[in-house]
Design a protein around this motif. Structure first.
Motif, PDB file in Angstrom:
ATOM      1  N   UNK A 261      65.376  54.687  67.699  1.00 26.35           N
ATOM      2  CA  UNK A 261      66.440  54.230  66.804  1.00 26.35           C
ATOM      3  C   UNK A 261      65.950  53.609  65.516  1.00 26.35           C
ATOM      4  N   UNK A 262      64.638  53.560  65.329  1.00 28.85           N
ATOM      5  CA  UNK A 262      64.083  52.940  64.127  1.00 28.85           C
ATOM      6  C   UNK A 262      64.575  53.673  62.873  1.00 28.85           C
TER       7      UNK A 262
ATOM      8  N   UNK B  56      70.909  69.584  67.222  1.00 33.31           N
ATOM      9  CA  UNK B  56      70.543  68.496  68.133  1.00 33.31           C
ATOM     10  C   UNK B  56      69.147  67.992  67.818  1.00 33.31           C
ATOM     11  N   UNK B  57      68.866  66.781  68.277  1.00 33.12           N
ATOM     12  CA  UNK B  57      67.516  66.237  68.232  1.00 33.12           C
ATOM     13  C   UNK B  57      67.107  65.920  69.665  1.00 33.12           C
ATOM     14  N   UNK B  58      65.848  66.170  69.977  1.00 35.68           N
ATOM     15  CA  UNK B  58      65.270  65.750  71.256  1.00 35.68           C
ATOM     16  C   UNK B  58      64.042  64.912  70.945  1.00 35.68           C
ATOM     17  N   UNK B  59      64.065  63.675  71.422  1.00 34.99           N
ATOM     18  CA  UNK B  59      62.960  62.747  71.218  1.00 34.99           C
ATOM     19  C   UNK B  59      62.297  62.503  72.562  1.00 34.99           C
ATOM     20  N   UNK B  60      60.989  62.542  72.577  1.00 33.86           N
ATOM     21  CA  UNK B  60      60.182  62.381  73.797  1.00 33.86           C
ATOM     22  C   UNK B  60      60.678  63.305  74.917  1.00 33.86           C
ATOM     23  N   UNK B  61      60.807  64.600  74.616  1.00 32.58           N
ATOM     24  CA  UNK B  61      61.382  65.517  75.600  1.00 32.58           C
ATOM     25  C   UNK B  61      60.424  65.901  76.716  1.00 32.58           C
TER      26      UNK B  61
ATOM     27  N   UNK C 291      65.102  73.604  82.166  1.00 33.76           N
ATOM     28  CA  UNK C 291      65.826  72.333  82.168  1.00 33.76           C
ATOM     29  C   UNK C 291      65.067  71.432  81.191  1.00 33.76           C
ATOM     30  N   UNK C 292      65.796  70.799  80.286  1.00 36.33           N
ATOM     31  CA  UNK C 292      65.133  69.865  79.383  1.00 36.33           C
ATOM     32  C   UNK C 292      65.836  68.522  79.404  1.00 36.33           C
ATOM     33  N   UNK C 293      65.063  67.521  79.010  1.00 33.62           N
ATOM     34  CA  UNK C 293      65.571  66.154  78.983  1.00 33.62           C
ATOM     35  C   UNK C 293      64.884  65.428  77.828  1.00 33.62           C
ATOM     36  N   UNK C 294      65.627  64.622  77.152  1.00 30.06           N
ATOM     37  CA  UNK C 294      65.103  63.808  76.060  1.00 30.06           C
ATOM     38  C   UNK C 294      66.171  62.803  75.674  1.00 30.06           C
ATOM     39  N   UNK C 295      65.947  62.132  74.565  1.00 29.01           N
ATOM     40  CA  UNK C 295      66.950  61.192  74.067  1.00 29.01           C
ATOM     41  C   UNK C 295      67.190  61.472  72.594  1.00 29.01           C
ATOM     42  N   UNK C 296      68.311  60.961  72.091  1.00 25.90           N
ATOM     43  CA  UNK C 296      68.589  61.076  70.665  1.00 25.90           C
ATOM     44  C   UNK C 296      68.267  59.735  69.991  1.00 25.90           C
ATOM     45  N   UNK C 297      68.598  59.618  68.723  1.00 28.01           N
ATOM     46  CA  UNK C 297      68.276  58.394  67.976  1.00 28.01           C
ATOM     47  C   UNK C 297      69.050  57.176  68.449  1.00 28.01           C
TER      48      UNK C 297
ATOM     49  N   UNK D 177      69.469  56.593  71.669  1.00 24.82           N
ATOM     50  CA  UNK D 177      68.997  56.317  73.016  1.00 24.82           C
ATOM     51  C   UNK D 177      69.802  57.025  74.096  1.00 24.82           C
ATOM     52  N   UNK D 178      70.741  57.874  73.690  1.00 29.83           N
ATOM     53  CA  UNK D 178      71.543  58.636  74.647  1.00 29.83           C
ATOM     54  C   UNK D 178      70.684  59.717  75.289  1.00 29.83           C
ATOM     55  N   UNK D 179      70.733  59.775  76.617  1.00 26.50           N
ATOM     56  CA  UNK D 179      69.964  60.797  77.339  1.00 26.50           C
ATOM     57  C   UNK D 179      70.654  62.142  77.174  1.00 26.50           C
ATOM     58  N   UNK D 180      69.862  63.141  76.841  1.00 33.18           N
ATOM     59  CA  UNK D 180      70.335  64.517  76.723  1.00 33.18           C
ATOM     60  C   UNK D 180      69.607  65.309  77.793  1.00 33.18           C
ATOM     61  N   UNK D 181      70.362  65.902  78.689  1.00 32.63           N
ATOM     62  CA  UNK D 181      69.759  66.681  79.779  1.00 32.63           C
ATOM     63  C   UNK D 181      70.598  67.930  79.976  1.00 32.63           C
TER      64      UNK D 181
END
Length: 177
Positions: free
Chosen positions: A25-26, A81-86, A119-125, A127-131
């Motif tokens: 979120x920075x 979409x954005x995936x952070x630390x996926x 199957x993918x998983x990550x977060x957005x800016x 902090x919402x989990x996207x899976x």
């Protein structure tokens, strides 16, 4: 927002494993994501990973445009979409060969084998989990961008160099359609 310069094949940042994003979120990460989306859309492309804009961080942006012909009813369009630390998990053994290009390797395309379901998983800016579990083109785009985070270019996944060439020549020959 700003259009970012895209790293070209041969630049060391494209060949390294990227570091996790400490604070998704920075303000600087939010700005980077916004600039990457603008750059991807301007290119135009369907995905862009942080190392492609000289940032060795584990994040990428992508979109799955509509209007593609597909035989898979699950292979549908998806908004940007954005995936952070996926993380990405390949599901099953089925692989498909399909054409890919890359903004860091302009004017070239190759047929690359990829898992048909992931199957993918990550977060957005925020902090919402996207899976998600996805197939087809969506799965291909995510795998391609995820590879960038580990320093892997699509040319490293090729299995048959007969299916590699200049986009204009392949299009003229009707090879990619």
């Amino acid at each position: 927002m700003a259009i970012l310069k895209i790293a070209r094949m041969g630049h060391p940042v494209l060949l390294q494993k990227c570091a996790p994003v400490a604070d998704p979120g920075a303000p600087e990460i939010r700005r980077l994501v916004a600039d990457m989306i603008e750059t991807m859309e301007d290119a135009p492309g369907v995905g862009l990973a942080a190392p492609q804009v000289y940032q060795p961080l584990r994040l990428f942006v992508f979109r799955v445009p509509g209007g593609r012909e597909t035989k898979d009813p699950e292979d549908t369009a998806s908004a940007t979409s954005v995936l952070i630390n996926p993380t990405v998990e390949l599901i099953g053994e089925e692989r498909a060969l399909a054409w890919e290009g890359c903004l860091s390797i302009p004017d070239l395309r190759a047929a690359v084998p990829r898992a048909t379901r992931i199957r993918y998983r990550g977060i957005d800016c925020d902090g919402t989990v996207i899976e998600r579990e996805v197939t087809g083109f969506h799965a291909r785009v995510v795998q391609h961008e995820y590879d960038h985070l580990d320093g892997i270019l699509y040319t490293m996944r090729m299995t048959d160099f007969r299916y590699f060439g200049f986009t204009a020549e392949l299009d003229r020959a009707g090879a990619t359609g």
